[in-house]
Design a protein around this motif. Structure first.
Motif, mmCIF file in Angstrom:
data_model
loop_
_atom_site.group_PDB
_atom_site.id
_atom_site.type_symbol
_atom_site.label_atom_id
_atom_site.label_comp_id
_atom_site.label_asym_id
_atom_site.label_seq_id
_atom_site.Cartn_x
_atom_site.Cartn_y
_atom_site.Cartn_z
ATOM 1 N N GLN A 127 0.918 -1.202 0.087
ATOM 2 C CA GLN A 127 0.122 -0.048 -0.007
ATOM 3 C C GLN A 127 0.906 1.287 -0.094
ATOM 4 O O GLN A 127 0.440 2.318 0.076
ATOM 5 N N ARG A 128 2.026 1.212 0.196
ATOM 6 C CA ARG A 128 3.031 2.216 -0.082
ATOM 7 C C ARG A 128 2.816 3.066 -1.196
ATOM 8 O O ARG A 128 2.435 2.598 -2.111
ATOM 9 N N GLU A 146 4.284 10.124 3.204
ATOM 10 C CA GLU A 146 5.072 9.617 4.197
ATOM 11 C C GLU A 146 4.136 8.368 4.748
ATOM 12 O O GLU A 146 2.969 8.410 5.190
ATOM 13 N N ASN A 147 4.649 7.169 4.538
ATOM 14 C CA ASN A 147 3.705 6.016 4.517
ATOM 15 C C ASN A 147 4.068 5.565 6.029
ATOM 16 O O ASN A 147 5.031 5.245 6.526
ATOM 17 N N VAL A 148 2.955 5.471 6.801
ATOM 18 C CA VAL A 148 2.942 5.235 8.221
ATOM 19 C C VAL A 148 2.261 3.916 8.554
ATOM 20 O O VAL A 148 0.798 3.757 7.982
ATOM 21 N N SER A 149 2.765 2.834 9.470
ATOM 22 C CA SER A 149 1.875 1.755 9.548
ATOM 23 C C SER A 149 0.726 2.015 10.356
ATOM 24 O O SER A 149 0.892 2.666 11.465
ATOM 25 N N GLN A 195 0.081 1.527 16.790
ATOM 26 C CA GLN A 195 0.030 2.505 17.873
ATOM 27 C C GLN A 195 1.313 3.344 17.575
ATOM 28 O O GLN A 195 1.398 4.629 17.369
ATOM 29 N N GLU A 196 2.441 2.877 17.173
ATOM 30 C CA GLU A 196 3.792 3.557 16.895
ATOM 31 C C GLU A 196 3.558 4.504 15.821
ATOM 32 O O GLU A 196 3.828 5.818 15.720
ATOM 33 N N GLY A 197 3.007 3.825 14.732
ATOM 34 C CA GLY A 197 2.732 4.672 13.685
ATOM 35 C C GLY A 197 1.757 5.699 13.777
ATOM 36 O O GLY A 197 2.000 6.980 13.178
#
Length: 133
Positions: free
Chosen positions: A11-12, A17-20, A23-25
């Motif tokens: 999905q990139r 800015e590709n964010v997962s 929680q961290e993303g």
């Protein structure tokens, strides 16, 4: 900041800015920091509480681009033969937490103060563009 929220590496998108979707993303995105937030085939993998957190990432004048399978449209297309059983099953399963419809999501976004600029279907998917005034 242009952010694309992803659940898989496929999905990139270039230029974002590709964010997962974890929680961290999500925490790495500042509140009101997004000029554009792309949520493409992601909404169905999160509970409503996470969707609300994601909406807080859109800045004033910022745009949300949303694409997701529409539950009613999937069943309609299966019924008329446009989708076979395997395609229908894949759209309804695969780790999804919930299914939504264009109408439900439109009402949800409007209730959160976003203005809908575009809403349409493309096969079993809906696409919504909304802006935070």
């Amino acid at each position: 900041m242009k952010v694309n929220v992803i659940v898989s590496e496929e999905q990139r998108k270039e230029g974002y800015e590709n964010v997962s979707l974890n929680q961290e993303g999500i925490e790495s995105i500042p509140d009101s920091g997004c000029k554009e937030l792309m949520v493409d085939n992601v909404l169905e993998f999160v509970p409503e509480e996470i969707a609300i957190i994601l909406l807080a990432k859109i800045r004033k004048g910022g745009v949300l681009e949303l694409r997701s399978p529409d539950a009613q449209e999937i069943f309609r297309q299966f019924h008329i033969g446009s989708l076979n059983f395997e395609e229908t099953s894949a759209l309804l399963t695969g780790g999804r937490v919930r299914m939504t419809t264009l109408h439900q999501v439109r009402k949800f976004l409007e209730s959160r103060g976003l203005q809908i600029e575009f809403a349409s279907f493309n096969g079993p998917f809906y696409r919504i563009t909304a802006r935070r005034p």
